[in-house]
Design a protein around this motif. Structure first.
Motif, mmCIF file in Angstrom:
data_model
loop_
_atom_site.group_PDB
_atom_site.id
_atom_site.type_symbol
_atom_site.label_atom_id
_atom_site.label_comp_id
_atom_site.label_asym_id
_atom_site.label_seq_id
_atom_site.Cartn_x
_atom_site.Cartn_y
_atom_site.Cartn_z
ATOM 1 N N TYR A 1 0.831 -1.206 0.000
ATOM 2 C CA TYR A 1 0.000 0.000 0.000
ATOM 3 C C TYR A 1 0.864 1.254 0.000
ATOM 4 C CZ TYR A 1 -3.770 3.235 1.190
ATOM 5 O OH TYR A 1 -4.670 4.270 1.165
ATOM 6 N N GLU A 2 1.949 1.246 0.774
ATOM 7 C CA GLU A 2 2.811 2.419 0.865
ATOM 8 C C GLU A 2 3.453 2.736 -0.489
ATOM 9 O OE1 GLU A 2 2.070 0.588 4.663
ATOM 10 O OE2 GLU A 2 2.966 -0.234 2.825
ATOM 11 N N GLU A 3 3.820 1.702 -1.248
ATOM 12 C CA GLU A 3 4.418 1.921 -2.570
ATOM 13 C C GLU A 3 3.410 2.547 -3.529
ATOM 14 O OE1 GLU A 3 7.568 -1.698 -3.168
ATOM 15 O OE2 GLU A 3 5.438 -2.226 -3.208
ATOM 16 N N LEU A 4 2.176 2.038 -3.483
ATOM 17 C CA LEU A 4 1.145 2.555 -4.380
ATOM 18 C C LEU A 4 0.774 3.982 -3.998
ATOM 19 C CD1 LEU A 4 -0.645 2.028 -6.752
ATOM 20 C CD2 LEU A 4 -2.221 0.775 -5.280
ATOM 21 N N ALA A 5 0.658 4.233 -2.695
ATOM 22 C CA ALA A 5 0.342 5.587 -2.240
ATOM 23 C C ALA A 5 1.435 6.572 -2.636
ATOM 24 C CB ALA A 5 0.143 5.590 -0.725
ATOM 25 N N THR B 1 -8.273 9.357 -4.095
ATOM 26 C CA THR B 1 -9.586 9.137 -3.495
ATOM 27 C C THR B 1 -10.031 7.696 -3.699
ATOM 28 O OG1 THR B 1 -10.223 11.433 -3.880
ATOM 29 C CG2 THR B 1 -12.003 9.866 -3.528
ATOM 30 N N TRP B 2 -9.803 7.174 -4.897
ATOM 31 C CA TRP B 2 -10.192 5.796 -5.179
ATOM 32 C C TRP B 2 -9.353 4.796 -4.388
ATOM 33 C CZ3 TRP B 2 -10.515 6.832 -11.134
ATOM 34 C CH2 TRP B 2 -11.785 7.336 -11.435
ATOM 35 N N LEU B 3 -8.080 5.109 -4.171
ATOM 36 C CA LEU B 3 -7.222 4.186 -3.431
ATOM 37 C C LEU B 3 -7.752 3.959 -2.022
ATOM 38 C CD1 LEU B 3 -4.654 2.480 -3.208
ATOM 39 C CD2 LEU B 3 -3.420 4.571 -2.557
ATOM 40 N N ARG B 4 -8.350 4.974 -1.436
ATOM 41 C CA ARG B 4 -8.884 4.823 -0.073
ATOM 42 C C ARG B 4 -10.044 3.822 -0.005
ATOM 43 N NH1 ARG B 4 -7.592 10.509 0.160
ATOM 44 N NH2 ARG B 4 -9.697 11.141 -0.472
#
Length: 310
Positions: A172-176, A191-194
């Protein structure tokens, strides 16, 4: 003397000049054959006569070789060393599921995309963007919330994709971090990632969860339940209070008689879990094409369970 040497190699008299010997992984570039001495006027005719298949201008596939997306990508990258795979092909290389996976588009140029070196890797023999960059690009380019969250769920989850069980390709940290970079579509993508949930097991489950949330229905996703015999099962969704389990079945869930029998056994075992009073089952097609009917059925079942004595 020179002319006889060239035409001699065109007849295959020179060692190593036959098209098959010049090919790499079943792919032959016209430039390789010309460098080996084949005259341009005879090469194409010879290749067609022998059953070689033209992949694109300047590249051929060996006779009988399936010219799938990987062969096309290989040819394009041999022709242009700076090329990396396009979004859909990169997703397939990293086994990141898409909502509607069509045929991968052709590769695109790394120079055009201004890709930093750390965002490029070698995957299954092809140059492509890293899993994190691939997922981020797909989310930014998504045309809908469902497409974007399907990518995020798949990239963050442990699941079976194209028959291969794999670990999460992205943290998740890499994608964020990728989505924190200022690029077109990034604010919407964050917004969609959340909305992502690594517990999701398929694109259909992702869409079902989003549509239920739209209807103010918020179940647990893939909670572990234990049968009286000690078997641990994870229904796709569980409304724990009322005791309603919801199962989403993919298009190709029953690949064989054995798979069908395992599904029936699992269904019976799930019914024996103390937390489960009723099970609803929907196909992926129902979720994708009739989501309102799915949420209505869930709401009706919840109301009926609430009216029954516990």
């Amino acid at each position: 003397m020179y002319e006889s040497t060239v035409y001699g190699s065109a007849r295959g008299d020179a060692a190593g000049s036959e098209p098959t010997a010049l090919a790499r992984g079943g792919v032959l570039l016209t430039a390789w054959a010309l460098a080996a001495g084949w005259p341009p006027g005879r090469l194409a005719a010879r290749l067609r006569r022998d059953g070689w298949q033209r992949i694109c201008r300047g590249a051929w596939a060996a006779p009988g070789k399936e010219t799938d997306w990987r062969v096309r990508e290989t040819a394009l990258q041999l022709l242009s060393p700076r090329r990396v795979c396009g979004h859909a092909a990169a997703a397939r290389l990293h086994r990141i599921g898409l909502l509607a996976p069509g045929p991968p588009r052709p590769s695109w140029s790394a120079s055009r995309a201004s890709l930093p070196p750390e965002d490029v890797c070698l995957r299954r023999g092809l140059r492509t963007t890293t899993a994190a960059r691939t997922a981020a690009d797909l989310i930014r380019a998504a045309g809908s919330r469902e497409e974007a969250v399907t990518v995020a769920d798949s990239a963050l989850s442990r699941r079976v994709v194209e028959g291969v069980r794999r670990e999460p390709p992205v943290r998740y940290e890499e994608l964020a971090a990728q989505l924190a970079v200022r690029r077109p579509g990034a604010p919407r993508a964050r917004t969609w990632l959340r909305l992502a949930d690594p517990a999701a097991g398929s694109p259909a489950e992702t869409v079902a969860r989003l549509r239920m949330a739209d209807a103010a229905l918020v179940p647990e996703c893939q909670p572990p339940l234990r049968t009286p015999r000690g078997q641990v099962l994870r229904p796709d969704f569980l409304f724990r209070g009322p005791g309603l389990a919801v199962e989403i079945e993919g298009y190709a869930y029953h690949g064989s008689r054995a798979a069908h029998e395992r599904d029936i056994a699992r269904y019976n075992a799930l019914q024996s879990c103390p937390e489960v009073r009723r099970i609803l089952r929907f196909t992926a097609r129902e979720v994708f094409t009739r989501p309102d009917r799915v949420t209505a059925a869930v709401r009706t079942a919840l109301a009926e369970l609430a009216a029954e004595p516990a």
